[in-house]
Design a protein around this motif. Structure first.
Motif, mmCIF file in Angstrom:
data_model
loop_
_atom_site.group_PDB
_atom_site.id
_atom_site.type_symbol
_atom_site.label_atom_id
_atom_site.label_comp_id
_atom_site.label_asym_id
_atom_site.label_seq_id
_atom_site.Cartn_x
_atom_site.Cartn_y
_atom_site.Cartn_z
ATOM 1 N N ASN A 147 0.840 -1.191 0.000
ATOM 2 C CA ASN A 147 0.000 0.000 0.000
ATOM 3 C C ASN A 147 0.876 1.243 0.000
ATOM 4 O OD1 ASN A 147 -2.574 -1.383 0.261
ATOM 5 N ND2 ASN A 147 -1.780 -1.989 2.257
ATOM 6 N N GLY A 196 -3.823 0.159 -3.321
ATOM 7 C CA GLY A 196 -2.900 -0.793 -3.940
ATOM 8 C C GLY A 196 -3.493 -2.170 -3.941
ATOM 9 N N PRO A 197 -2.699 -3.179 -3.888
ATOM 10 C CA PRO A 197 -1.263 -3.126 -3.600
ATOM 11 C C PRO A 197 -0.426 -2.906 -4.858
ATOM 12 C CG PRO A 197 -1.954 -5.407 -3.658
ATOM 13 C CD PRO A 197 -3.191 -4.561 -3.884
ATOM 14 N N PHE A 198 0.782 -2.395 -4.623
ATOM 15 C CA PHE A 198 1.745 -2.131 -5.681
ATOM 16 C C PHE A 198 3.041 -2.866 -5.387
ATOM 17 C CE2 PHE A 198 -0.941 1.711 -5.378
ATOM 18 C CZ PHE A 198 -1.504 1.673 -6.652
ATOM 19 N N THR A 199 3.829 -3.086 -6.433
ATOM 20 C CA THR A 199 5.126 -3.744 -6.261
ATOM 21 C C THR A 199 6.288 -2.763 -6.361
ATOM 22 O OG1 THR A 199 5.245 -4.291 -8.615
ATOM 23 C CG2 THR A 199 4.276 -5.945 -7.152
ATOM 24 N N ASN A 239 1.355 -2.406 -10.256
ATOM 25 C CA ASN A 239 0.679 -3.406 -9.423
ATOM 26 C C ASN A 239 1.213 -4.802 -9.722
ATOM 27 O OD1 ASN A 239 -0.677 -4.462 -11.688
ATOM 28 N ND2 ASN A 239 -2.598 -3.445 -11.211
ATOM 29 N N THR A 279 -0.102 2.582 -12.808
ATOM 30 C CA THR A 279 -1.103 3.538 -12.345
ATOM 31 C C THR A 279 -0.370 4.802 -11.922
ATOM 32 O OG1 THR A 279 -2.518 1.765 -11.521
ATOM 33 C CG2 THR A 279 -2.907 3.956 -10.624
#
Length: 72
Positions: free
Chosen positions: A14, A31-34, A47, A53
């Motif tokens: 997040n 998120g979630p994002f990497t 993501n 994004t």
């Protein structure tokens, strides 16, 4: 860190951002994002499916990546 804001990812992916929010760069979507990167007045994140994004200023299209853009 960018010009107007700074963002980090927590262990769950997040995003948390802070700084003056004149352009919306400090207001991340859920998120979630990497991965995450902050520019002068915008931020972009990737993501788990590789979709990019972005949020914040869009004066020159910097917050509007092509919809088909994916990172392998």
């Amino acid at each position: 860190a960018g010009g107007w804001s700074t963002c980090v990812l927590d262990p769950q992916g997040n995003a948390s951002c802070w700084g003056p929010d004149k352009t919306g760069a400090s207001a991340p979507p859920s998120g979630p994002f990497t991965d995450i990167a902050t520019g002068g007045s915008h931020t972009c994140a990737i993501n788990g499916q590789g979709k990019v994004t972005c949020w914040g200023a869009n004066w020159r299209g910097q917050s509007a990546p092509p919809s088909e853009l994916r990172v392998p």
